[in-house]
Scaffold this motif. Structure first.
Motif, short mmCIF file in Angstrom:
data_model
loop_
_atom_site.label_atom_id
_atom_site.label_comp_id
_atom_site.label_asym_id
_atom_site.label_seq_id
_atom_site.Cartn_x
_atom_site.Cartn_y
_atom_site.Cartn_z
N GLU A 418 19.47 3.89 -11.09
CA GLU A 418 18.94 3.87 -9.73
C GLU A 418 19.08 2.48 -9.12
N GLY A 419 18.90 2.42 -7.80
CA GLY A 419 19.24 1.22 -7.06
C GLY A 419 18.24 0.09 -7.07
N GLY A 420 16.99 0.39 -7.41
CA GLY A 420 16.03 -0.69 -7.60
C GLY A 420 15.17 -1.03 -6.40
N LEU A 421 15.29 -0.30 -5.28
CA LEU A 421 14.41 -0.57 -4.14
C LEU A 421 13.16 0.28 -4.26
N ARG A 422 12.01 -0.34 -4.08
CA ARG A 422 10.75 0.36 -4.12
C ARG A 422 10.00 0.16 -2.81
N VAL A 423 9.30 1.21 -2.37
CA VAL A 423 8.27 1.05 -1.36
C VAL A 423 6.95 0.95 -2.11
N LEU A 424 6.25 -0.18 -1.96
CA LEU A 424 4.94 -0.36 -2.59
C LEU A 424 3.86 -0.08 -1.55
N HIS A 425 2.81 0.57 -1.97
CA HIS A 425 1.74 0.84 -1.02
C HIS A 425 0.41 0.92 -1.76
N GLY A 426 -0.63 0.70 -1.02
CA GLY A 426 -1.98 0.70 -1.56
C GLY A 426 -2.92 0.12 -0.53
N ASN A 427 -4.07 -0.37 -0.99
CA ASN A 427 -5.04 -0.87 -0.02
C ASN A 427 -4.68 -2.22 0.57
N PRO A 448 -4.94 -12.70 -11.26
CA PRO A 448 -5.71 -13.25 -10.15
C PRO A 448 -4.81 -13.78 -9.03
N ALA A 449 -5.29 -13.65 -7.82
CA ALA A 449 -4.55 -14.16 -6.66
C ALA A 449 -4.72 -15.66 -6.52
N MET A 450 -3.64 -16.30 -6.09
CA MET A 450 -3.70 -17.68 -5.59
C MET A 450 -3.09 -17.64 -4.19
N GLY A 542 -8.61 -15.73 -6.70
CA GLY A 542 -9.32 -15.11 -7.81
C GLY A 542 -9.40 -13.61 -7.75
N ASP A 543 -9.18 -13.00 -6.59
CA ASP A 543 -9.13 -11.54 -6.52
C ASP A 543 -8.02 -11.02 -7.43
N ILE A 544 -8.30 -9.93 -8.12
CA ILE A 544 -7.27 -9.35 -8.99
C ILE A 544 -6.37 -8.43 -8.16
N GLN A 557 -7.79 -5.26 -6.16
CA GLN A 557 -8.88 -4.65 -6.92
C GLN A 557 -10.23 -5.25 -6.52
N VAL A 558 -10.58 -4.94 -5.30
CA VAL A 558 -11.85 -5.36 -4.71
C VAL A 558 -12.49 -4.12 -4.11
N ASP A 559 -13.80 -3.98 -4.34
CA ASP A 559 -14.53 -2.83 -3.81
C ASP A 559 -14.33 -2.70 -2.31
N GLN A 560 -14.12 -1.48 -1.84
CA GLN A 560 -13.85 -1.25 -0.42
C GLN A 560 -14.99 -1.75 0.46
N ALA A 561 -16.21 -1.59 0.01
CA ALA A 561 -17.35 -2.07 0.80
C ALA A 561 -17.29 -3.58 0.95
#
Length: 609
Positions: A418-427, A448-450, A542-544, A557-561
């Motif tokens: 396969e060609g290797g292009l992905r559509v990533l999606h999430g919150n 963790p995010a920087m 520090g957010d995962i 990976q942070v609570d929606q609230a």
């Protein structure tokens, strides 16, 4: 046809039915009106021909049965790829005179070099230059004295800009004229090694400069497989170049003959030539699908997830990221060209190049053969290669075998299925990622995010030793509305070094990395972008974050609230000033999302429904 290719094509046709019909109606009306020079007032016509320095050209233009070809060129000396175009207009005019036709240089379009502006303020005008090129093309053709057009352009935003402009004059027969790549310099492996050593402080700037000048050393397109060379593959597989002409080196007899042949061929496509074939009848849904297949099969530039949807819309065709990703699942990866491998485009061309790729993809049912091209109906004409026989241009069928399967493989023995292009999606929104050059063990990163607001901040943190860990770099306020969406190439060496040291690293950005992105997992073109208060503007250190190039997840990976309580960070003040960037503020405000092509024209073209 492969059922997936057929399925995507059919839904693209259905989705685009209203806009495509309206577009073709506009083109048919323009074609029926014909060139206006026959109906111009005498003073208007006199202005149009006054610049002709050859007397016979003026006389021919007075005759409506003679062919006038408009030449649109992106020539300048700042792009090595475009420097050879200095000599093309006279070559074209001479070839046209020999067959009783006329060529007029209708206009030049701006063409900036991303290589020169990389990491500098001018890079923030790069994507916007695509729209300026499209408008400049329209201005050049607005004289409406032409029976056909030739387009001279190669590099990053230039070909897509020319395409957008050309398609709004899609009633004109059209050929795109490439210039060819520079000859190979030092190996890409050596170049990449020196860049990484410099990033680690192990070689001097003089040593780095010496390496770069051995890589980029003369006229012609840069030889790595970035956006410029992806443009060439896309144009050829859409039938807009002469067969096999994309990667013939400049300043060679074969290159010159191909340029003359392009001039002669475009006259055959006019009403007068007897084989009327306008651009609007070449660029259809099947041609667009073919262009996406070529992108995947070669591991081409992710910039084309912006450019192909943008110029498709100019033809009334509503291509989506999901269409592109669905095709990627079934199109095999056939090429290993830097940064996906160590070979360059000259090696790719020598191994069989575009003609071989077309032949093997047609055989696998992955390309539409029943398409119009500038040399007639049927894509089978494009598994031929040009050569000189007694000084005359001729074509022969390409070998059924690749001449080097370490660079170019047949569809039945691909590098990857396969060609290797992905559509990533999430919150965090939607983005794209190219994983064809990312090793499987690095295709999933959860860390963790920087957070950084530009690539300079990340570079400074690297130099200060603050990045020796697993992390997901979030580089925001780099989207089209925020600052024009500059390339973020300067991130590649730093993140590559950290990955080589054993750390799990990934990038998440509303900016872009283009065809020079490589071995590090990168979720790019995130939309909504930060300046539109997209979720990326709510990320904190520090957010995962989970970036999964295999399942297509982009998860904060942070609570929606908790996310709902957070205020979106506001773009730092003082951006977009200096180096002329303030002149583009109106265009940045008009840009659509990355998924819609990051175009200032999206709204106006959508109104064609």
């Amino acid at each position: 046809m492969h059922p997936r290719v057929q399925e995507v094509t059919e839904r693209l046709i259905e989705r685009s039915r209203a806009t495509r019909s309206r577009y073709l109606a506009i083109m048919d009306q323009a074609a029926s009106d014909g060139p206006q020079r026959g109906r111009l007032q005498c003073a208007n016509f006199a202005h149009g021909v006054a610049g002709c320095t050859v007397g016979e050209d003026k006389q021919r233009l007075r005759l409506m049965n003679e062919i006038n070809v408009g030449i649109i060129s992106a020539y300048n000396d700042m792009l090595s790829a475009h420097q050879p175009y200095e000599h093309f207009p006279e070559m074209i005019k001479s070839a046209l005179r020999e067959i009783g036709s006329v060529g007029q240089f209708a206009g030049g379009v701006p063409a900036m070099c991303d290589g020169v502006t990389q990491g500098e303020p001018g890079m923030e005008m790069s994507l916007a230059s695509r729209e300026v090129i499209a408008m400049s093309t329209a201005v050049a053709l607005s004289h409406n004295m032409f029976d056909a057009a030739l387009y001279l352009g190669i590099c990053d935003k230039i070909v897509p800009g020319l395409m957008i402009g050309a398609l709004r004059f899609g009633h004109l027969p059209t050929v795109f004229v490439p210039g060819g790549p520079m000859e190979s310099g030092i190996s890409n492996k050596e170049k990449a090694k020196v860049r990484q050593l410099y990033a680690e402080g192990k070689v001097s700037r003089d040593e780095l400069l010496e390496s770069e000048m051995k890589s980029y050393h003369g006229p012609g397109t840069c030889t790595f497989y970035g956006t410029a060379n992806t443009n060439q593959v896309v144009m050829e597989i859409m039938g807009l170049h002469l067969p096999g002409s994309s990667f013939v080196n400049p300043y060679t007899p074969l290159r010159d003959e191909l340029t003359r042949a392009a001039a002669r061929q475009v006259t055959r496509l006019t009403h007068h030539g007897g084989e009327y074939m306008p651009l609007c009848r070449i660029v259809d849904e099947k041609a667009i699908v073919n262009s996406v297949v070529a992108l995947h099969a070669t591991g081409g530039s992710t910039n084309h997830t912006l450019h192909i949807p943008a110029f498709a819309r100019a033809a009334g065709i509503l291509l989506t990221w999901q269409d592109m990703a669905d095709l990627s699942e079934v199109v095999p990866s056939l090429a290993k060209v830097y940064p996906n491998g160590q070979a360059d485009v000259n090696h790719f061309h020598a191994a069989g190049g575009v003609p071989f790729m077309i032949r093997t993809l047609l055989g696998a049912g992955l390309l539409h053969e029943d398409v119009n091209t500038v040399v007639g109906h049927g894509l089978h004409r494009y598994y031929q290669e040009p050569f000189l026989e007694g000084g005359q241009l001729a074509w022969r069928e390409i070998s059924t075998d690749s001449l080097d399967e370490s660079i170019l493989r047949p569809a039945e023995r691909p590098f990857s299925p396969e060609g290797g292009l992905r559509v990533l999606h999430g919150n965090m929104g939607r983005s794209v990622a190219k994983v064809s050059a990312v090793a499987p063990e690095y295709q999933v990163v959860e860390a963790p995010a920087m957070v950084f607001h530009d690539q300079v901040e990340l570079a400074d943190a690297f130099k200060a030793g603050k990045l020796e860990r697993d992390f997901v770099a979030v580089v925001r306020f780099q989207g089209p509305k925020a600052n024009g969406m500059p390339e973020l190439h300067k991130l590649t060496p730093f993140l590559g070094v950290l990955q080589d040291r054993g750390y799990k690293v990934a990038l998440v950005t509303d900016g872009r990395m283009s065809g020079a992105s490589g071995k590090v997992l990168a979720a790019i073109h995130v939309c909504p972008e930060a300046v539109d208060a997209g979720p990326i503007a709510k990320v904190r250190d520090g957010d995962i974050i989970r970036v999964d190039g295999q399942t297509g997840e982009l998860i904060l990976q942070v609570d929606q609230a908790e996310l709902d309580r957070r205020e979106a960070i506001v773009q730092p003040a003082g951006t977009g000033i200096g180096c002329g960037r303030e002149l583009f503020a109106f265009m940045r405000a008009a840009f659509s999302t990355a998924e819609q092509g990051a175009s200032a024209f999206t709204e106006s073209l959508e109104s064609l429904r």
